[in-house]
Write a protein that holds these residues in place. Structure first.
Motif, PDB file in Angstrom:
ATOM      1  N   UNK A  26       5.654 -93.079   3.206  1.00  8.87           N
ATOM      2  CA  UNK A  26       4.567 -93.136   3.706  1.00  8.87           C
ATOM      3  C   UNK A  26       4.150 -91.660   4.218  1.00  8.87           C
ATOM      4  N   UNK A  27       3.240 -91.345   4.467  1.00  8.70           N
ATOM      5  CA  UNK A  27       2.472 -89.549   5.402  1.00  8.70           C
ATOM      6  C   UNK A  27       1.538 -90.672   6.102  1.00  8.70           C
ATOM      7  N   UNK A  28       1.485 -90.035   7.314  1.00  8.23           N
ATOM      8  CA  UNK A  28       0.778 -90.300   8.277  1.00  8.23           C
ATOM      9  C   UNK A  28      -0.822 -89.322   8.410  1.00  8.23           C
ATOM     10  N   UNK A  29      -0.583 -88.802   6.940  1.00 13.08           N
ATOM     11  CA  UNK A  29      -1.929 -88.174   7.198  1.00 13.08           C
ATOM     12  C   UNK A  29      -2.893 -88.434   5.734  1.00 13.08           C
ATOM     13  N   UNK A  30      -2.456 -88.887   5.335  1.00 14.11           N
ATOM     14  CA  UNK A  30      -3.035 -88.879   4.021  1.00 14.11           C
ATOM     15  C   UNK A  30      -4.058 -90.979   4.603  1.00 14.11           C
ATOM     16  N   UNK A  31      -5.156 -90.958   4.723  1.00 15.43           N
ATOM     17  CA  UNK A  31      -5.745 -91.338   4.628  1.00 15.43           C
ATOM     18  C   UNK A  31      -5.394 -93.219   4.315  1.00 15.43           C
ATOM     19  N   UNK A  32      -4.983 -93.115   3.095  1.00 14.56           N
ATOM     20  CA  UNK A  32      -4.674 -94.396   2.139  1.00 14.56           C
ATOM     21  C   UNK A  32      -3.335 -95.157   2.338  1.00 14.56           C
ATOM     22  N   UNK A  33      -2.930 -94.510   3.693  1.00 17.01           N
ATOM     23  CA  UNK A  33      -1.200 -95.090   4.252  1.00 17.01           C
ATOM     24  C   UNK A  33      -2.026 -96.345   5.212  1.00 17.01           C
ATOM     25  N   UNK A  34      -3.143 -96.500   5.743  1.00 20.36           N
ATOM     26  CA  UNK A  34      -3.705 -97.476   6.523  1.00 20.36           C
ATOM     27  C   UNK A  34      -3.486 -98.693   5.527  1.00 20.36           C
ATOM     28  N   UNK A  35      -4.194 -98.482   4.491  1.00 30.66           N
ATOM     29  CA  UNK A  35      -3.957 -99.465   2.975  1.00 30.66           C
ATOM     30  C   UNK A  35      -2.436-100.073   2.960  1.00 30.66           C
ATOM     31  N   UNK A  36      -2.066 -98.639   2.725  1.00 29.90           N
ATOM     32  CA  UNK A  36      -0.087 -98.681   1.395  1.00 29.90           C
ATOM     33  C   UNK A  36       0.303 -99.830   2.874  1.00 29.90           C
ATOM     34  N   UNK A  37      -0.266 -99.937   4.328  1.00 32.62           N
ATOM     35  CA  UNK A  37       0.325-100.492   5.332  1.00 32.62           C
ATOM     36  C   UNK A  37       0.460-102.171   5.046  1.00 32.62           C
ATOM     37  N   UNK A  38      -0.940-102.042   5.856  1.00 31.69           N
ATOM     38  CA  UNK A  38      -1.482-103.537   5.269  1.00 31.69           C
ATOM     39  C   UNK A  38      -1.325-104.208   4.105  1.00 31.69           C
ATOM     40  N   UNK A  39      -0.951-103.251   2.291  1.00 32.76           N
ATOM     41  CA  UNK A  39      -0.684-104.326   1.586  1.00 32.76           C
ATOM     42  C   UNK A  39       1.010-104.439   1.790  1.00 32.76           C
ATOM     43  N   UNK A  40       1.440-103.847   2.549  1.00 29.86           N
ATOM     44  CA  UNK A  40       3.014-104.052   2.491  1.00 29.86           C
ATOM     45  C   UNK A  40       3.243-105.611   3.345  1.00 29.86           C
ATOM     46  N   UNK A  41       2.975-104.603   4.180  1.00 27.92           N
ATOM     47  CA  UNK A  41       2.346-106.187   5.252  1.00 27.92           C
ATOM     48  C   UNK A  41       2.398-107.695   4.829  1.00 27.92           C
ATOM     49  N   UNK A  42       1.601-107.497   4.311  1.00 29.36           N
ATOM     50  CA  UNK A  42       0.954-108.723   3.721  1.00 29.36           C
ATOM     51  C   UNK A  42       1.305-109.050   2.097  1.00 29.36           C
ATOM     52  N   UNK A  43       2.088-108.705   1.975  1.00 25.23           N
ATOM     53  CA  UNK A  43       2.916-108.629   0.728  1.00 25.23           C
ATOM     54  C   UNK A  43       4.013-110.022   0.814  1.00 25.23           C
ATOM     55  N   UNK A  44       3.788-110.777  -0.275  1.00 17.66           N
ATOM     56  CA  UNK A  44       3.990-112.525   0.008  1.00 17.66           C
ATOM     57  C   UNK A  44       6.241-111.936  -0.353  1.00 17.66           C
ATOM     58  N   UNK A  45       6.047-111.171  -1.862  1.00 15.18           N
ATOM     59  CA  UNK A  45       7.569-110.875  -1.758  1.00 15.18           C
ATOM     60  C   UNK A  45       9.241-111.158  -0.658  1.00 15.18           C
ATOM     61  N   UNK A  46       9.941-111.565  -1.122  1.00 15.94           N
ATOM     62  CA  UNK A  46      11.035-111.451  -0.302  1.00 15.94           C
ATOM     63  C   UNK A  46      10.322-111.848   1.081  1.00 15.94           C
ATOM     64  N   UNK A  47      10.462-113.304   1.313  1.00 19.67           N
ATOM     65  CA  UNK A  47      10.405-113.455   2.725  1.00 19.67           C
ATOM     66  C   UNK A  47      10.715-114.518   3.120  1.00 19.67           C
ATOM     67  N   UNK A  48      12.323-114.117   2.737  1.00 18.43           N
ATOM     68  CA  UNK A  48      13.699-114.920   2.612  1.00 18.43           C
ATOM     69  C   UNK A  48      15.197-113.764   3.329  1.00 18.43           C
TER      70      UNK A  48
END
Length: 162
Positions: free
Chosen positions: A89-111
């Motif tokens: 994560x680099x909070x100065x990079x605009x793409x970080x918002x999409x990266x956070x959204x993708x990670x939070x929504x990823x279905x892997x490892x829900x257990x």
């Protein structure tokens, strides 16, 4: 600072030099205890300033990055951890918002409990960045590849550039 540190033996010598016997001190203890506690406590500590939006985002992003690296090191037996999106994560990079959204929504490892805790932190950072602190953000780049494969920061001494 060292002048305030005394040993019990030094204390007893000081009490004896005042003409008091140790037994007198025990009877006076209930009255002296609050004063002694105040002296031992010292001056009150200054309260730190509350975190700003920027400092909170920076701290949380560093925590998330460290937690993700720790997760990769401690959970190699969980095959799902290998398939999680990379989380540099680099909070100065605009793409970080999409990266956070993708990670939070990823279905892997829900257990896996550690992954759930990490996803909660990611959601929290996303919410802070996207709503509470949106006006405090300054994006310096929009290089999405930098979030996948971070380039190590190197310092070049002045006069040593080629």
């Amino acid at each position: 600072m060292e002048a305030w540190r005394t040993t019990p033996r030094q204390l007893l010598k000081g009490v004896a030099s005042l003409g008091l016997q140790p037994g007198h001190l025990c009877r006076m203890a209930p009255q002296l205890l609050p004063l002694l506690l105040l002296l031992l406590a010292g001056p009150p500590a200054a309260r730190p300033a509350p975190p700003t939006c920027y400092s909170r985002m920076l701290t949380l992003s560093r925590e998330i990055t460290a937690d993700f690296q720790s997760l990769q090191a401690t959970e190699p037996a969980e095959p799902c951890v290998r398939y999680l999106p990379r989380l540099y994560l680099d909070i100065h990079n605009y793409c970080v918002l999409a990266k956070l959204r993708d990670f939070a929504g990823s279905p892997q490892c829900w257990r896996v409990a550690q992954v759930d805790a990490l996803k909660d932190k990611v959601r929290k950072l996303y919410t802070i960045m996207n709503s509470f602190c949106r006006r405090d953000l300054v994006f310096l780049s929009d290089d999405c590849n930098a979030l996948e494969y971070p380039i190590p920061v190197t310092t070049v001494l002045p006069g040593h550039q080629s």
